[in-house]
Design a protein around this motif. Structure first.
Motif, PDB file in Angstrom:
ATOM      1  N   THR A 233       0.809  -1.331   0.403  1.00  0.00           N
ATOM      2  CA  THR A 233       0.004   0.478   0.061  1.00  0.00           C
ATOM      3  C   THR A 233       0.870   1.491  -0.114  1.00  0.00           C
ATOM      4  N   ALA A 234       1.607   1.664   0.858  1.00  0.00           N
ATOM      5  CA  ALA A 234       2.718   2.623   0.849  1.00  0.00           C
ATOM      6  C   ALA A 234       3.499   2.503  -0.338  1.00  0.00           C
ATOM      7  N   LEU A 235       4.225   1.660  -0.549  1.00  0.00           N
ATOM      8  CA  LEU A 235       5.015   1.530  -2.478  1.00  0.00           C
ATOM      9  C   LEU A 235       4.111   2.513  -3.466  1.00  0.00           C
ATOM     10  N   ALA A 236       2.932   1.896  -3.555  1.00  0.00           N
ATOM     11  CA  ALA A 236       1.829   1.903  -4.359  1.00  0.00           C
ATOM     12  C   ALA A 236       1.296   3.418  -4.113  1.00  0.00           C
ATOM     13  N   GLY A 237       1.071   4.113  -2.581  1.00  0.00           N
ATOM     14  CA  GLY A 237       1.382   5.119  -2.506  1.00  0.00           C
ATOM     15  C   GLY A 237       1.646   6.276  -2.613  1.00  0.00           C
ATOM     16  N   ALA A 238       3.375   5.612  -3.096  1.00  0.00           N
ATOM     17  CA  ALA A 238       3.990   6.846  -3.897  1.00  0.00           C
ATOM     18  C   ALA A 238       4.234   6.753  -4.701  1.00  0.00           C
TER      19      ALA A 238
END
Length: 503
Positions: free
Chosen positions: A118-123
């Motif tokens: 989730t966090a890497l996709a958000g980045a």
């Protein structure tokens, strides 16, 4: 936008965050059991309608239980599934990061909370994680006797099948199939390095991130000896007919008994200290050579490579009891003899660590031997072959009221994924993260995103064996890069594929 069309059918995802859509448990190959067992991965049968993809698929046969992750249940068969996290904006041509989990080629899965994308996709990435065959199912040697013969390295073949799925389908999720980075840690990092050396994987990815690659690989002779021992522990003969008739549960249990035997036997050589019995087999066909070989490095020179290791790798193995205890000078000398270390290694490390206990000297040597030195050599061979290469190390280490927080094996993964707040990560990161930890995580995530996007993580590429790696730490961490003196002591260590002791 939460429904996407793959070549096998439509899938519906869910939103773990407002700006991210996740699709979990998408099959990328048919269940590797029944007629497909021990064979190369087979195509998925297409489905009608929309497949709900809100849950991870079953994990591969194993005996491990990992915090926050599902365990394997005998009868679970659809284990070759993958997961996609993608920005909800639906913008196309987003760089893709494909993660290969570690676990000694024996345990682990893509459902571990540390690997949530989730966090890497958000980045700004499309993140793919997947399961592959482990243990005997994925890496066990099956003697000749079947037509066609059962291939070696089935776990690596699963990884290639997942990458082919990405090439054929990731555009539907906004990903750029021409800009794929393969990333992994530990066994996953060495898997990625092996893929760099495999003709079958050529063209499926553009870059590799390898954290704590572990070496060496195995020879076919050693793989055959492992099969003999596992068959004996299962009460069967080491023939294709009997091995393929044994249940996955029986082979998992037999493998555990073999590992336990090595652990209990101080006369069993290197496997007494590191009883990992499965891994990539250099068979000359599927895996033509060890990733450190000149041929392998030359094959992959067009691939950008970013490597990293932690500075206290083996302290984790000691904490969880997966390595032998070495607490006396006699045991340390025996360890050095069993690994055929140069005579200068033990006294040299003692000089570097004059106040350290024997156990700490052992863990420092073993961690560098298994992970740090192999990882650095992988980087150097790639650079020498003309490949663009970046090096780094994770050195976040500090004193805390409850004890020392070490930069040990796996501690870097939650930082790079942005998952360090997860309950399951507390043991790895040494408790609840503070503001400095979150800032370090943002920097590491940024480097991964930049490298996957442009091939540049934000520092200079490796230009020779004396180049210093980029160091990941916080302000209260001591200096942590692998000491040049330690590397000099290990310069003559041979990382050729492991063979039988008398071979």
């Amino acid at each position: 936008m939460d429904v996407r069309r793959t070549k096998d059918g439509s899938v519906r995802g869910h939103r773990p965050a407002p700006d991210v859509v996740a699709f979990l448990g998408i099959p990328y190959a048919a269940a590797p059991f029944g007629a497909n067992r021990f064979r190369e991965p087979r195509p998925v049968e297409a489905w009608q309608g929309v497949r709900e993809c809100g849950h991870f698929g079953p994990v591969a046969p194993q005996s491990a239980w990992l915090p926050g992750a599902p365990s394997w249940s005998p009868g679970d068969e659809d284990i070759l599934t993958l997961n996609v996290w993608t920005p909800a904006s639906g913008a196309g041509q987003v760089p893709v990061l494909v993660w290969i989990h570690g676990g000694a080629y024996t345990f682990g899965s893509s459902a571990q909370p540390d690997f949530d994308g989730t966090a890497l996709a958000g980045a700004g990435l499309v993140v793919v994680t997947f399961n592959y065959r482990l243990g005997f199912e994925g890496f066990g040697h099956i003697p000749a006797g079947a037509e066609p013969p059962y291939p070696e390295n089935r776990g690596l073949l699963d990884q290639i099948a997942a990458l082919r799925w990405v090439r054929e389908n990731i555009a539907a999720f906004g990903g750029d199939p021409a800009n794929v980075t393969v990333a992994g840690q530990s066994a996953g990092a060495t898997s990625a390095a092996c893929l760099m050396a495999m003709d079958r994987a050529a063209g499926l990815f553009r870059r590799v991130i390898a954290h704590s690659a572990v070496g060496p690989c195995y020879s076919t002779e050693l793989a055959a000896e492992t099969t003999r021992r596992v068959a004996e522990a299962a009460g069967i003969t080491a023939t294709a007919a009997q091995l393929t008739s044994a249940t996955p549960h029986a082979l998992v249990a037999a493998s555990d008994r073999v590992v336990d035997g090595y652990r209990r036997d101080p006369d069993s050589g290197p496997r007494h200290y590191n009883p990992v019995i499965y891994g990539p087999v250099v068979d000359g066909e599927i895996l033509p050579g060890d990733p450190l070989s000149g041929r392998a490095a030359g094959t992959s020179r067009a691939v950008d490579l970013l490597v990293s290791h932690t500075t206290e790798e083996c302290w984790l193995m000691d904490a969880v009891g997966s390595t032998a205890k070495v607490t006396t000078d006699a045991q340390l000398a025996r360890f050095a003899q069993d690994f055929r270390l140069p005579e200068a290694v033990v006294p040299g490390y003692r000089e570097l660590m004059p106040a350290a206990a024997v156990l700490d000297v052992y863990l420092a040597i073993f961690g560098d031997l298994l992970f740090s030195e192999y990882t650095r050599r992988l980087a150097e061979r790639h650079a020498q072959a003309g490949g663009r290469t970046f090096t780094s190390c994770f050195a976040r280490h500090r004193e805390a009221p409850e004890g020392v927080v070490r930069a040990w094996h796996c501690a870097d993964v939650p930082f790079a994924f942005g998952t360090l707040d997860r309950k399951s990560a507390e043991f790895l990161v040494g408790g609840r993260p503070d503001a400095a930890d979150h800032e370090l995580s943002r920097r590491m995530m940024g480097a991964w995103v930049d490298f996957a996007t442009t091939g540049d993580p934000g520092w200079s590429p490796l230009n020779g064996p004396t180049a210093s790696p980029h160091v990941w730490d916080t302000a209260d961490s001591p200096a942590g890069a692998q000491a040049p003196a330690a590397r000099t002591l290990l310069a003559d260590v041979d990382f050729s594929p492991l063979r039988l002791p008398d071979a």
